[in-house]
Design a protein around this motif. Sequence first.
Motif, PDB file in Angstrom:
ATOM      1  N   GLU A 114      39.968  47.604  41.811  1.00  0.00           N
ATOM      2  CA  GLU A 114      39.283  46.313  41.879  1.00  0.00           C
ATOM      3  C   GLU A 114      39.922  45.482  42.985  1.00  0.00           C
ATOM      4  O   GLU A 114      41.070  45.067  42.875  1.00  0.00           O
ATOM      5  CB  GLU A 114      39.357  45.570  40.547  1.00  0.00           C
ATOM      6  CG  GLU A 114      38.497  46.192  39.476  1.00  0.00           C
ATOM      7  CD  GLU A 114      38.495  45.388  38.191  1.00  0.00           C
ATOM      8  OE1 GLU A 114      39.075  44.287  38.153  1.00  0.00           O
ATOM      9  OE2 GLU A 114      37.917  45.883  37.219  1.00  0.00           O
ATOM     10  N   ASP A 115      39.173  45.246  44.067  1.00  0.00           N
ATOM     11  CA  ASP A 115      39.698  44.519  45.215  1.00  0.00           C
ATOM     12  C   ASP A 115      39.429  43.028  45.151  1.00  0.00           C
ATOM     13  O   ASP A 115      40.146  42.245  45.739  1.00  0.00           O
ATOM     14  CB  ASP A 115      39.096  45.074  46.508  1.00  0.00           C
ATOM     15  CG  ASP A 115      39.507  46.509  46.755  1.00  0.00           C
ATOM     16  OD1 ASP A 115      40.601  46.893  46.300  1.00  0.00           O
ATOM     17  OD2 ASP A 115      38.735  47.243  47.389  1.00  0.00           O
ATOM     18  N   MET A 116      38.383  42.645  44.452  1.00  0.00           N
ATOM     19  CA  MET A 116      38.021  41.233  44.360  1.00  0.00           C
ATOM     20  C   MET A 116      38.813  40.577  43.231  1.00  0.00           C
ATOM     21  O   MET A 116      39.188  41.233  42.262  1.00  0.00           O
ATOM     22  CB  MET A 116      36.525  41.074  44.102  1.00  0.00           C
ATOM     23  CG  MET A 116      35.651  41.653  45.193  1.00  0.00           C
ATOM     24  SD  MET A 116      35.941  40.881  46.793  1.00  0.00           S
ATOM     25  CE  MET A 116      35.189  39.284  46.505  1.00  0.00           C
ATOM     26  N   GLY A 117      39.048  39.276  43.379  1.00  0.00           N
ATOM     27  CA  GLY A 117      39.796  38.598  42.344  1.00  0.00           C
ATOM     28  C   GLY A 117      39.789  37.091  42.518  1.00  0.00           C
ATOM     29  O   GLY A 117      39.096  36.539  43.364  1.00  0.00           O
ATOM     30  N   ILE A 118      40.601  36.468  41.707  1.00  0.00           N
ATOM     31  CA  ILE A 118      40.721  35.016  41.700  1.00  0.00           C
ATOM     32  C   ILE A 118      42.201  34.657  41.687  1.00  0.00           C
ATOM     33  O   ILE A 118      43.007  35.329  41.046  1.00  0.00           O
ATOM     34  CB  ILE A 118      39.980  34.395  40.490  1.00  0.00           C
ATOM     35  CG1 ILE A 118      40.033  32.881  40.540  1.00  0.00           C
ATOM     36  CG2 ILE A 118      40.506  34.937  39.183  1.00  0.00           C
ATOM     37  CD1 ILE A 118      39.100  32.204  39.559  1.00  0.00           C
ATOM     38  N   VAL A 127      51.773  30.845  40.468  1.00  0.00           N
ATOM     39  CA  VAL A 127      50.493  31.292  41.008  1.00  0.00           C
ATOM     40  C   VAL A 127      50.158  32.620  40.347  1.00  0.00           C
ATOM     41  O   VAL A 127      50.984  33.531  40.303  1.00  0.00           O
ATOM     42  CB  VAL A 127      50.545  31.451  42.542  1.00  0.00           C
ATOM     43  CG1 VAL A 127      49.247  32.037  43.067  1.00  0.00           C
ATOM     44  CG2 VAL A 127      50.828  30.116  43.213  1.00  0.00           C
ATOM     45  N   TYR A 128      48.943  32.717  39.816  1.00  0.00           N
ATOM     46  CA  TYR A 128      48.461  33.936  39.173  1.00  0.00           C
ATOM     47  C   TYR A 128      47.307  34.507  39.993  1.00  0.00           C
ATOM     48  O   TYR A 128      46.393  33.774  40.362  1.00  0.00           O
ATOM     49  CB  TYR A 128      47.962  33.642  37.746  1.00  0.00           C
ATOM     50  CG  TYR A 128      49.054  33.230  36.803  1.00  0.00           C
ATOM     51  CD1 TYR A 128      49.758  34.178  36.076  1.00  0.00           C
ATOM     52  CD2 TYR A 128      49.383  31.894  36.634  1.00  0.00           C
ATOM     53  CE1 TYR A 128      50.765  33.801  35.211  1.00  0.00           C
ATOM     54  CE2 TYR A 128      50.386  31.509  35.768  1.00  0.00           C
ATOM     55  CZ  TYR A 128      51.073  32.462  35.065  1.00  0.00           C
ATOM     56  OH  TYR A 128      52.074  32.088  34.205  1.00  0.00           O
ATOM     57  N   TYR A 129      47.376  35.804  40.265  1.00  0.00           N
ATOM     58  CA  TYR A 129      46.286  36.506  40.922  1.00  0.00           C
ATOM     59  C   TYR A 129      45.710  37.505  39.931  1.00  0.00           C
ATOM     60  O   TYR A 129      46.443  38.324  39.365  1.00  0.00           O
ATOM     61  CB  TYR A 129      46.770  37.234  42.178  1.00  0.00           C
ATOM     62  CG  TYR A 129      47.258  36.294  43.248  1.00  0.00           C
ATOM     63  CD1 TYR A 129      46.361  35.535  43.982  1.00  0.00           C
ATOM     64  CD2 TYR A 129      48.611  36.165  43.530  1.00  0.00           C
ATOM     65  CE1 TYR A 129      46.790  34.668  44.968  1.00  0.00           C
ATOM     66  CE2 TYR A 129      49.055  35.309  44.511  1.00  0.00           C
ATOM     67  CZ  TYR A 129      48.148  34.561  45.236  1.00  0.00           C
ATOM     68  OH  TYR A 129      48.580  33.703  46.207  1.00  0.00           O
ATOM     69  N   LEU A 130      44.407  37.449  39.699  1.00  0.00           N
ATOM     70  CA  LEU A 130      43.746  38.299  38.713  1.00  0.00           C
ATOM     71  C   LEU A 130      42.621  39.064  39.392  1.00  0.00           C
ATOM     72  O   LEU A 130      41.771  38.466  40.051  1.00  0.00           O
ATOM     73  CB  LEU A 130      43.133  37.451  37.594  1.00  0.00           C
ATOM     74  CG  LEU A 130      43.980  36.312  37.030  1.00  0.00           C
ATOM     75  CD1 LEU A 130      43.142  35.432  36.137  1.00  0.00           C
ATOM     76  CD2 LEU A 130      45.155  36.873  36.281  1.00  0.00           C
ATOM     77  N   SER A 131      42.596  40.372  39.232  1.00  0.00           N
ATOM     78  CA  SER A 131      41.470  41.130  39.768  1.00  0.00           C
ATOM     79  C   SER A 131      40.314  41.055  38.785  1.00  0.00           C
ATOM     80  O   SER A 131      40.511  40.885  37.583  1.00  0.00           O
ATOM     81  CB  SER A 131      41.858  42.587  40.029  1.00  0.00           C
ATOM     82  OG  SER A 131      42.042  43.279  38.820  1.00  0.00           O
ATOM     83  N   SER A 132      39.105  41.153  39.317  1.00  0.00           N
ATOM     84  CA  SER A 132      37.927  41.069  38.472  1.00  0.00           C
ATOM     85  C   SER A 132      36.734  41.659  39.203  1.00  0.00           C
ATOM     86  O   SER A 132      36.650  41.597  40.429  1.00  0.00           O
ATOM     87  CB  SER A 132      37.638  39.602  38.123  1.00  0.00           C
ATOM     88  OG  SER A 132      36.440  39.489  37.411  1.00  0.00           O
ATOM     89  N   LYS A 133      35.807  42.229  38.432  1.00  0.00           N
ATOM     90  CA  LYS A 133      34.561  42.707  39.026  1.00  0.00           C
ATOM     91  C   LYS A 133      33.684  41.534  39.437  1.00  0.00           C
ATOM     92  O   LYS A 133      32.911  41.626  40.368  1.00  0.00           O
ATOM     93  CB  LYS A 133      33.819  43.612  38.043  1.00  0.00           C
ATOM     94  CG  LYS A 133      34.528  44.917  37.811  1.00  0.00           C
ATOM     95  CD  LYS A 133      33.807  45.784  36.825  1.00  0.00           C
ATOM     96  CE  LYS A 133      34.625  47.049  36.600  1.00  0.00           C
ATOM     97  NZ  LYS A 133      34.235  47.777  35.433  1.00  0.00           N
ATOM     98  N   ASP A 134      33.796  40.419  38.718  1.00  0.00           N
ATOM     99  CA  ASP A 134      33.017  39.224  39.030  1.00  0.00           C
ATOM    100  C   ASP A 134      33.926  37.993  38.970  1.00  0.00           C
ATOM    101  O   ASP A 134      33.906  37.232  38.000  1.00  0.00           O
ATOM    102  CB  ASP A 134      31.853  39.088  38.046  1.00  0.00           C
ATOM    103  CG  ASP A 134      30.869  38.004  38.443  1.00  0.00           C
ATOM    104  OD1 ASP A 134      31.013  37.435  39.549  1.00  0.00           O
ATOM    105  OD2 ASP A 134      29.951  37.740  37.655  1.00  0.00           O
ATOM    106  N   PRO A 135      34.757  37.765  40.013  1.00  0.00           N
ATOM    107  CA  PRO A 135      35.686  36.637  39.973  1.00  0.00           C
ATOM    108  C   PRO A 135      34.987  35.276  39.995  1.00  0.00           C
ATOM    109  O   PRO A 135      35.523  34.307  39.461  1.00  0.00           O
ATOM    110  CB  PRO A 135      36.552  36.840  41.212  1.00  0.00           C
ATOM    111  CG  PRO A 135      35.741  37.677  42.128  1.00  0.00           C
ATOM    112  CD  PRO A 135      34.886  38.538  41.244  1.00  0.00           C
ATOM    113  N   GLN A 136      33.799  35.223  40.575  1.00  0.00           N
ATOM    114  CA  GLN A 136      33.088  33.943  40.630  1.00  0.00           C
ATOM    115  C   GLN A 136      32.693  33.477  39.233  1.00  0.00           C
ATOM    116  O   GLN A 136      32.690  32.283  38.952  1.00  0.00           O
ATOM    117  CB  GLN A 136      31.853  34.055  41.530  1.00  0.00           C
ATOM    118  CG  GLN A 136      31.205  32.723  41.829  1.00  0.00           C
ATOM    119  CD  GLN A 136      32.138  31.755  42.532  1.00  0.00           C
ATOM    120  OE1 GLN A 136      32.805  32.116  43.494  1.00  0.00           O
ATOM    121  NE2 GLN A 136      32.206  30.531  42.053  1.00  0.00           N
TER     122      GLN A 136
END
Length: 146
Positions: A114-118, A127-136
Amino acid sequence: MILPKNLAIILSLVLAATWLSIVVTRYVYYSGIPESAIIIVGVVVIIAVILAFVLRFRVTVYPDRIDIMYIIRTTSIPKEQVIDTRVGELNVIKNYSNWTLKGVKYHTYSAIGEDMGIGLKVTGKRVYYLSSKDPQAIADLLPKEE
């Protein structure tokens, strides 16, 4: 899942083939391998296969908080602590962010593939970085700056 399903299946097959080759080697070619080694390797393979399918990563947004469950640990972030958010490709928002201040603690929770995230900038220099299929979709549930 932390691993994509097809990768977990491939890992399981490779581990099973490795254990099977040890068994064949023991009984066909070289009898010097102790039985206990075959049993121990078999147990380790079974545990690794189970973990490949059981380990999870989940982000749940509640009205008052965000829960991040990664493997066995759950982190809860109250929404009022979220200062800023970034949505996009994880590498881009991690490397080209102006959140690189001295003393900031970075936490990355991601699933393989999973390359996309928030990105969530939180009070207390975190600071937290979370991968997601739908970060929006996650970003739309978070409070907006006024």
